[in-house]
Write a protein that holds these residues in place. Structure first.
Motif, short mmCIF file in Angstrom:
data_model
loop_
_atom_site.label_atom_id
_atom_site.label_comp_id
_atom_site.label_asym_id
_atom_site.label_seq_id
_atom_site.Cartn_x
_atom_site.Cartn_y
_atom_site.Cartn_z
N ASP A 11 8.47 -0.15 -0.80
CA ASP A 11 9.09 -0.91 0.30
C ASP A 11 8.10 -1.82 1.02
OD1 ASP A 11 11.49 -1.50 1.65
OD2 ASP A 11 10.95 -0.20 3.32
N SER A 12 6.80 -1.51 0.96
CA SER A 12 5.83 -2.31 1.70
C SER A 12 5.05 -3.29 0.82
CB SER A 12 4.85 -1.39 2.43
OG SER A 12 4.13 -0.60 1.50
N TRP A 17 9.38 -7.40 -4.01
CA TRP A 17 10.58 -8.00 -3.42
C TRP A 17 10.65 -9.51 -3.59
CZ3 TRP A 17 13.93 -4.31 -2.29
CH2 TRP A 17 13.43 -3.01 -2.10
N PRO A 48 14.61 -5.20 0.91
CA PRO A 48 13.72 -4.19 1.51
C PRO A 48 14.29 -3.69 2.84
CG PRO A 48 12.73 -6.38 1.63
CD PRO A 48 13.98 -6.51 0.82
N SER A 49 13.85 -2.53 3.26
CA SER A 49 14.41 -1.93 4.48
C SER A 49 14.17 -2.78 5.71
CB SER A 49 13.88 -0.51 4.68
OG SER A 49 12.50 -0.51 4.96
N SER A 50 13.18 -3.67 5.67
CA SER A 50 12.93 -4.56 6.81
C SER A 50 14.05 -5.57 7.01
CB SER A 50 11.60 -5.29 6.62
OG SER A 50 11.65 -6.09 5.44
N ALA A 51 14.89 -5.77 5.99
CA ALA A 51 15.99 -6.73 6.09
C ALA A 51 17.24 -6.12 6.70
CB ALA A 51 16.31 -7.29 4.70
N ASP A 67 16.65 3.47 12.27
CA ASP A 67 16.73 2.13 11.72
C ASP A 67 15.46 1.79 10.95
OD1 ASP A 67 19.24 1.53 12.79
OD2 ASP A 67 18.37 0.97 14.72
N GLY A 68 15.62 0.94 9.91
CA GLY A 68 14.48 0.45 9.14
C GLY A 68 13.77 -0.64 9.90
N PRO A 69 12.63 -1.07 9.46
CA PRO A 69 12.02 -0.69 8.18
C PRO A 69 11.45 0.72 8.21
CG PRO A 69 10.56 -2.19 9.36
CD PRO A 69 11.82 -2.07 10.17
N ALA A 71 8.57 2.65 7.54
CA ALA A 71 7.12 2.61 7.29
C ALA A 71 6.63 3.85 6.57
CB ALA A 71 6.38 2.45 8.62
#
Length: 117
Positions: A11-12, A17, A48-51, A67-69, A71
């Motif tokens: 994810d990071s 992505w 990605p979870s940041s979206a 909630d995302g992201p 980490a």
């Protein structure tokens, strides 16, 4: 039999992505092949979870939403496909072909979809 193939991405790691034009071309060829074989039922990539993402957990009667992201999460589901095939071996074959598209380490989980008779 229906099988879901889920691929996991870091994810990071931005590389996971941001597909290159070469990857997109290989992916398009794979999708053409799986479509022509008549086994693909559905396929989607995830952001990605940041979206925008959340986890909902219920434990000991209490529900928690985070909630995302995320980490703390190293790997998240990056996308999925559902195929209708003869058996698990054929599903694994399609997942292996998909894994071959990537230039970095990837894990694809192949799971049979529950079908009530």
């Amino acid at each position: 039999m229906r099988y879901m193939m889920m691929h996991k991405l870091n994810d990071s790691n931005p590389v996971h992505w941001t597909p290159t034009p070469e990857f997109i071309a290989k992916f398009a060829a794979y999708m053409d092949e799986v479509n022509k074989a008549g086994v693909l039922l559905a396929a989607e990539g995830l952001l990605p979870s940041s979206a925008g993402a959340a986890t909902v957990t219920k434990k000991d009667g209490e529900t928690t939403v985070v909630d995302g992201p995320f980490a703390e999460a190293k790997e998240v589901i990056g996308g999925f496909g559902i195929v209708q095939v003869r058996d698990q071996a054929e599903a694994v074959e399609w997942a292996t072909r998909f894994a071959d598209l990537f230039d970095y380490d990837i894990e694809i989980e192949v799971r049979r979809v529950s079908e009530y008779e």
